[in-house]
Design a protein around this motif. Sequence first.
Motif, PDB file in Angstrom:
ATOM      1  N   ALA A   1     -48.222   7.952  32.296  1.00  0.00           N
ATOM      2  CA  ALA A   1     -47.871   8.180  30.883  1.00  0.00           C
ATOM      3  C   ALA A   1     -49.024   8.814  30.127  1.00  0.00           C
ATOM      4  O   ALA A   1     -48.839   9.740  29.301  1.00  0.00           O
TER       5      ALA A   1
ATOM      6  N   GLN B   1     -41.193  15.545  25.455  1.00  0.00           N
ATOM      7  CA  GLN B   1     -40.131  14.664  25.969  1.00  0.00           C
ATOM      8  C   GLN B   1     -40.572  13.973  27.266  1.00  0.00           C
ATOM      9  O   GLN B   1     -40.311  12.778  27.477  1.00  0.00           O
ATOM     10  N   HIS B   2     -41.253  14.760  28.115  1.00  0.00           N
ATOM     11  CA  HIS B   2     -41.735  14.166  29.376  1.00  0.00           C
ATOM     12  C   HIS B   2     -42.759  13.064  29.112  1.00  0.00           C
ATOM     13  O   HIS B   2     -42.707  11.985  29.727  1.00  0.00           O
TER      14      HIS B   2
ATOM     15  N   HIS C   1     -43.002  11.277  26.382  1.00  0.00           N
ATOM     16  CA  HIS C   1     -42.317  10.142  25.759  1.00  0.00           C
ATOM     17  C   HIS C   1     -41.594   9.307  26.838  1.00  0.00           C
ATOM     18  O   HIS C   1     -41.611   8.063  26.795  1.00  0.00           O
ATOM     19  N   SER C   2     -40.962  10.013  27.808  1.00  0.00           N
ATOM     20  CA  SER C   2     -40.240   9.300  28.869  1.00  0.00           C
ATOM     21  C   SER C   2     -41.201   8.473  29.729  1.00  0.00           C
ATOM     22  O   SER C   2     -40.925   7.303  30.049  1.00  0.00           O
ATOM     23  N   ARG C   3     -42.347   9.066  30.073  1.00  0.00           N
ATOM     24  CA  ARG C   3     -43.327   8.336  30.884  1.00  0.00           C
ATOM     25  C   ARG C   3     -43.895   7.146  30.125  1.00  0.00           C
ATOM     26  O   ARG C   3     -44.105   6.074  30.702  1.00  0.00           O
ATOM     27  N   THR C   4     -44.086   7.337  28.828  1.00  0.00           N
ATOM     28  CA  THR C   4     -44.621   6.221  28.024  1.00  0.00           C
ATOM     29  C   THR C   4     -43.614   5.094  27.938  1.00  0.00           C
ATOM     30  O   THR C   4     -43.966   3.906  28.005  1.00  0.00           O
ATOM     31  N   HIS C   5     -42.318   5.428  27.801  1.00  0.00           N
ATOM     32  CA  HIS C   5     -41.271   4.399  27.741  1.00  0.00           C
ATOM     33  C   HIS C   5     -41.194   3.616  29.055  1.00  0.00           C
ATOM     34  O   HIS C   5     -41.074   2.373  29.064  1.00  0.00           O
ATOM     35  N   THR C   6     -41.281   4.364  30.170  1.00  0.00           N
ATOM     36  CA  THR C   6     -41.266   3.698  31.480  1.00  0.00           C
ATOM     37  C   THR C   6     -42.469   2.765  31.634  1.00  0.00           C
ATOM     38  O   THR C   6     -42.368   1.649  32.162  1.00  0.00           O
TER      39      THR C   6
ATOM     40  N   GLU D   1     -47.674   3.465  36.328  1.00  0.00           N
ATOM     41  CA  GLU D   1     -46.851   4.101  35.295  1.00  0.00           C
ATOM     42  C   GLU D   1     -47.665   4.367  34.021  1.00  0.00           C
ATOM     43  O   GLU D   1     -47.459   5.384  33.329  1.00  0.00           O
TER      44      GLU D   1
ATOM     45  N   LYS E   1     -40.570  20.288  25.835  1.00  0.00           N
ATOM     46  CA  LYS E   1     -40.373  19.679  27.146  1.00  0.00           C
ATOM     47  C   LYS E   1     -41.541  18.768  27.504  1.00  0.00           C
ATOM     48  O   LYS E   1     -41.358  17.658  28.040  1.00  0.00           O
TER      49      LYS E   1
END
Length: 503
Positions: A147, A173-174, A176-181, A143, A170
């Motif tokens: 990210a 956001q993608h 940011h989502s990968r970094t959060h995961t 992951e 986009k």
Amino acid sequence: MDWGTDLWDQYDHIDKHTQSGIDLVERYIKFVKERTEIEQGYAKQLRNLTKKYAKRGSKEEQDCRFSNHASFQEILNELNDYAGQRELIAENMITAICVELTKYLQDLKQERKTHLSDAKKAQQNLESSFKQLESTKKRFAKEWAEAEKATQQAEKIENDLNATRLDAEKAKQHAHSRTHTAEECRSDYAAQLQKYNKEQNFFYYSEIPQIFNKMQDMDERRIRRMAEGYCQFSDIEKKVLPIISKCLEGISAAGVKIDEKKDSILFIEQHKSGFERPADVEFEDYTQGIKPATSDSSLNPPKVRAKLWPFSKKHKPPAAEDFSHLPPEQRKKRLQGKIDDITKDLQKAQDQSDALEKMKGVYEQNPQMGDPSSLEPQITETAQNIGRLRGELAKYETWLAEAVGGDESSNTINNNTQHGIVAADQSQNIYTDFEDEFDDIETPVGQCTALYTFEGNSEGTISITEGELLSIMEEDKGDGWMRVLRAGGEEGYIPSSYVKLSP
């Protein structure tokens, strides 16, 4: 020092060491069993040996009157008792060592199996936790790489002049989502790592040391139990050594008590004929000339002297009832022995007659106990037997009087008669305390005193204590055991060598 602290990483060696201890217990049990088989075989051979050389028959019983013959029979009896002690050693070893160690061995195997199973479970739990740690670690790495790639892609699109604003948003956001995961996976990895380290610490510093220390305690208890078994191997034999020593002392005493002079005198008394030695042969003088034969000389030929060689084989004349075919001394001995036997039989018959008369009186007073007339045939038969025995006694006393002469015979007859009268008077008191019941009750054949304490663990045996007075219900039949009755009514078998017969 203990196994849990110093051997925390030596599971395989602990497994092999404890298994080696169990193998030793099994080997020792097998060793003791083979030793008992040797003892039992040795005892059996000794018993067969004593049975083979034991004297049987009237002639051999007569030989036992000599001290050297009697001592040999005593040696055989002591050797038979010695064989009984060897059997006792084998029996006690089977009971105290083989049986007990076999039970302990089963418990020991089960305890070891439990400890090894607990150690394997703990190892499996730690390995499972480590696999979970590796899984979260790999997921975090994956992951985090995704990210970083998404972030680089977002930066590239933002710097691209041809990209629209929507594409840039986009991409951000993608990323940011990968970094959060990736951050969540990082947290999971950190938590799992902390959990594994805690479990690993518990495994190596608490759980495994406790299991290994329990196995150490188990192995030390096994060693102590083996030490006790080794001591029992010796102690069981030591307990019977005093009796074995008595057997050996009895053999020595049998040799010491032999009296060669007494045996010689006894041999003389048994075979002394009482005859006078042959007289000198008379001289026959042929110088006086030969007298003419006459009718008288032809009818009465000269007497020829019979040969009296003491070592020649003699034709035995047929046995006579009055023993007149025997030499004078032997005849007197045989007649006296016959008189003694008849006197004993006469006394028994008289006692039986008195008992029947007593019983008849009881029946007459208490008709419900029995019919007095039912005893008449026995009373008549007993009276006839007494008359017959008295006739035989008078006949043999007459023959003895002829053999020993007037004065000696009269003294002998008077002595025998007085003996019969005294014995008859003594028998008057035998049945004074006549019981009302006539059940067949087994009477003791003798009394004995316990020399040693015996624990009757086997079926049919009883326990006795040293110094205890016992009634003998069944004598030793050659197998080293006798049946006795205790004062409390308990009855069973004990080793014959553990008691001393009362006079």
